[in-house]
Design a protein around this motif. Structure first.
Motif, mmCIF file in Angstrom:
data_model
loop_
_atom_site.group_PDB
_atom_site.id
_atom_site.type_symbol
_atom_site.label_atom_id
_atom_site.label_comp_id
_atom_site.label_asym_id
_atom_site.label_seq_id
_atom_site.Cartn_x
_atom_site.Cartn_y
_atom_site.Cartn_z
ATOM 1 N N LYS A 74 0.840 -1.069 0.132
ATOM 2 C CA LYS A 74 -0.017 0.161 0.162
ATOM 3 C C LYS A 74 1.087 1.289 0.045
ATOM 4 C CE LYS A 74 -3.707 -2.459 2.227
ATOM 5 N NZ LYS A 74 -4.296 -2.515 3.564
ATOM 6 N N HIS A 75 0.253 2.284 -0.219
ATOM 7 C CA HIS A 75 0.657 3.524 -0.034
ATOM 8 C C HIS A 75 1.149 3.985 1.407
ATOM 9 C CE1 HIS A 75 -0.241 3.585 -4.547
ATOM 10 N NE2 HIS A 75 0.920 4.409 -4.456
ATOM 11 N N PHE A 76 2.192 4.797 1.391
ATOM 12 C CA PHE A 76 2.621 5.465 2.685
ATOM 13 C C PHE A 76 2.923 7.000 2.435
ATOM 14 C CE2 PHE A 76 3.347 0.831 2.628
ATOM 15 C CZ PHE A 76 3.158 0.519 4.121
ATOM 16 N N TYR A 77 2.853 7.658 3.645
ATOM 17 C CA TYR A 77 3.043 8.994 3.504
ATOM 18 C C TYR A 77 4.488 9.528 4.031
ATOM 19 C CZ TYR A 77 -1.942 8.869 2.663
ATOM 20 O OH TYR A 77 -3.160 8.443 1.851
ATOM 21 N N ILE A 78 5.071 10.277 3.316
ATOM 22 C CA ILE A 78 6.328 11.005 3.794
ATOM 23 C C ILE A 78 5.975 12.367 4.300
ATOM 24 C CG2 ILE A 78 8.673 11.692 3.453
ATOM 25 C CD1 ILE A 78 8.620 9.671 0.755
ATOM 26 N N LEU A 79 6.364 12.541 5.622
ATOM 27 C CA LEU A 79 6.240 13.926 6.404
ATOM 28 C C LEU A 79 7.429 14.502 6.782
ATOM 29 C CD1 LEU A 79 3.178 12.542 8.480
ATOM 30 C CD2 LEU A 79 2.786 13.947 6.428
ATOM 31 N N LEU A 85 6.745 21.864 3.629
ATOM 32 C CA LEU A 85 6.910 21.073 2.568
ATOM 33 C C LEU A 85 5.761 20.149 2.310
ATOM 34 C CD1 LEU A 85 10.503 19.873 3.939
ATOM 35 C CD2 LEU A 85 9.997 20.993 1.626
ATOM 36 N N PRO A 86 5.456 19.686 1.168
ATOM 37 C CA PRO A 86 4.100 18.850 0.832
ATOM 38 C C PRO A 86 4.553 17.531 1.415
ATOM 39 C CG PRO A 86 5.497 19.228 -1.182
ATOM 40 C CD PRO A 86 6.076 19.883 -0.140
ATOM 41 N N THR A 87 3.467 16.581 1.651
ATOM 42 C CA THR A 87 3.358 15.238 1.986
ATOM 43 C C THR A 87 3.660 14.376 0.424
ATOM 44 O OG1 THR A 87 2.207 15.482 3.925
ATOM 45 C CG2 THR A 87 2.269 13.202 3.065
ATOM 46 N N ILE A 88 4.336 13.508 0.540
ATOM 47 C CA ILE A 88 4.463 12.580 -0.487
ATOM 48 C C ILE A 88 3.877 11.425 -0.217
ATOM 49 C CG2 ILE A 88 5.865 11.558 -2.102
ATOM 50 C CD1 ILE A 88 7.891 13.798 -1.899
ATOM 51 N N LYS A 89 2.965 10.976 -1.244
ATOM 52 C CA LYS A 89 2.291 9.440 -1.102
ATOM 53 C C LYS A 89 2.846 8.644 -1.791
ATOM 54 C CE LYS A 89 -2.105 7.328 -1.600
ATOM 55 N NZ LYS A 89 -3.539 7.684 -2.041
ATOM 56 N N VAL A 90 3.698 7.338 -1.503
ATOM 57 C CA VAL A 90 4.399 6.580 -2.367
ATOM 58 C C VAL A 90 4.620 5.251 -1.578
ATOM 59 C CG1 VAL A 90 6.650 7.349 -1.341
ATOM 60 C CG2 VAL A 90 6.664 6.466 -3.764
ATOM 61 N N LYS A 91 4.967 4.154 -2.308
ATOM 62 C CA LYS A 91 5.113 2.735 -1.680
ATOM 63 C C LYS A 91 6.142 2.801 -0.889
ATOM 64 C CE LYS A 91 2.266 0.524 -5.025
ATOM 65 N NZ LYS A 91 1.587 -0.672 -5.156
ATOM 66 N N ILE A 111 7.675 8.420 8.214
ATOM 67 C CA ILE A 111 7.007 7.478 7.155
ATOM 68 C C ILE A 111 5.785 7.024 7.759
ATOM 69 C CG2 ILE A 111 7.088 5.741 5.630
ATOM 70 C CD1 ILE A 111 9.208 7.837 5.055
ATOM 71 N N PHE A 112 4.539 7.366 7.630
ATOM 72 C CA PHE A 112 3.155 7.234 8.279
ATOM 73 C C PHE A 112 2.135 6.222 7.561
ATOM 74 C CE2 PHE A 112 -1.031 9.288 9.307
ATOM 75 C CZ PHE A 112 -1.177 8.534 10.642
ATOM 76 N N SER A 113 1.820 5.549 8.213
ATOM 77 C CA SER A 113 0.927 4.556 7.498
ATOM 78 C C SER A 113 -0.589 4.748 8.432
ATOM 79 C CB SER A 113 1.100 3.153 7.403
ATOM 80 O OG SER A 113 -0.043 2.355 6.853
ATOM 81 N N TYR A 118 0.973 2.861 12.063
ATOM 82 C CA TYR A 118 2.349 2.852 12.525
ATOM 83 C C TYR A 118 3.017 3.867 11.535
ATOM 84 C CZ TYR A 118 4.444 0.445 8.440
ATOM 85 O OH TYR A 118 5.075 0.313 7.019
ATOM 86 N N VAL A 119 4.184 4.270 12.358
ATOM 87 C CA VAL A 119 5.093 5.299 11.756
ATOM 88 C C VAL A 119 6.426 4.953 12.019
ATOM 89 C CG1 VAL A 119 5.302 6.708 13.926
ATOM 90 C CG2 VAL A 119 5.307 7.941 11.839
#
Length: 137
Positions: A74-79, A85-91, A111-113, A118-119
């Protein structure tokens, strides 16, 4: 080229840069799931299930033991700690393959799901911690 642009390029295909409003929504979910200290770090004393890593290379094998392949696909978010800075959604695998570029963008990186609850926190002093909460979205 900025560090953010280098990061996006290193992440490769399917890296989705979120809008400001979507970034705010993900940050809100992150702050709801994980307690944050006044110095903008996860308050690890309030997280029961956590594990520290010496290297990012150990993270994927740990997560593969814990989650199904479908979950990890699934995709995860980079914060980042820099609110501009924008959040990036990626595997996740793409993130970990480009982790040096990802963590170079700002001092602290998460890295947040929200779905899995989890993070992964990459703290600027070199600490890497994974935290899991049971109230995933």
């Amino acid at each position: 080229m900025s560090l953010l642009n280098e990061c996006i390029e290193a992440l490769g295909d399917n890296a989705n840069v979120l809008s400001n409003s979507d970034t705010e929504l993900i940050f809100s979910a992150f702050e709801d799931a994980f307690p944050i200290t006044k110095w903008a770090r996860i308050d690890w004393d309030k997280i029961d299930e956590k594990i520290k890593f010496d290297s990012s290379s150990d993270i994927l094998s740990y997560l593969r033991d814990r989650f199904s392949p479908e979950d990890l696909d699934k995709h995860f978010y980079i914060l980042w700690d820099n609110a501009s800075l924008p959040t990036i959604k990626v595997k996740l695998e793409q993130i970990l393959n480009a982790i040096d570029d990802v963590t170079a963008v700002s001092f602290d990186t998460w890295i947040f799901s929200p779905e899995l609850g989890y993070v992964i926190e990459f703290y600027h002093e070199g600490e890497i911690t994974i935290g899991i909460v049971s109230n995933s979205m």
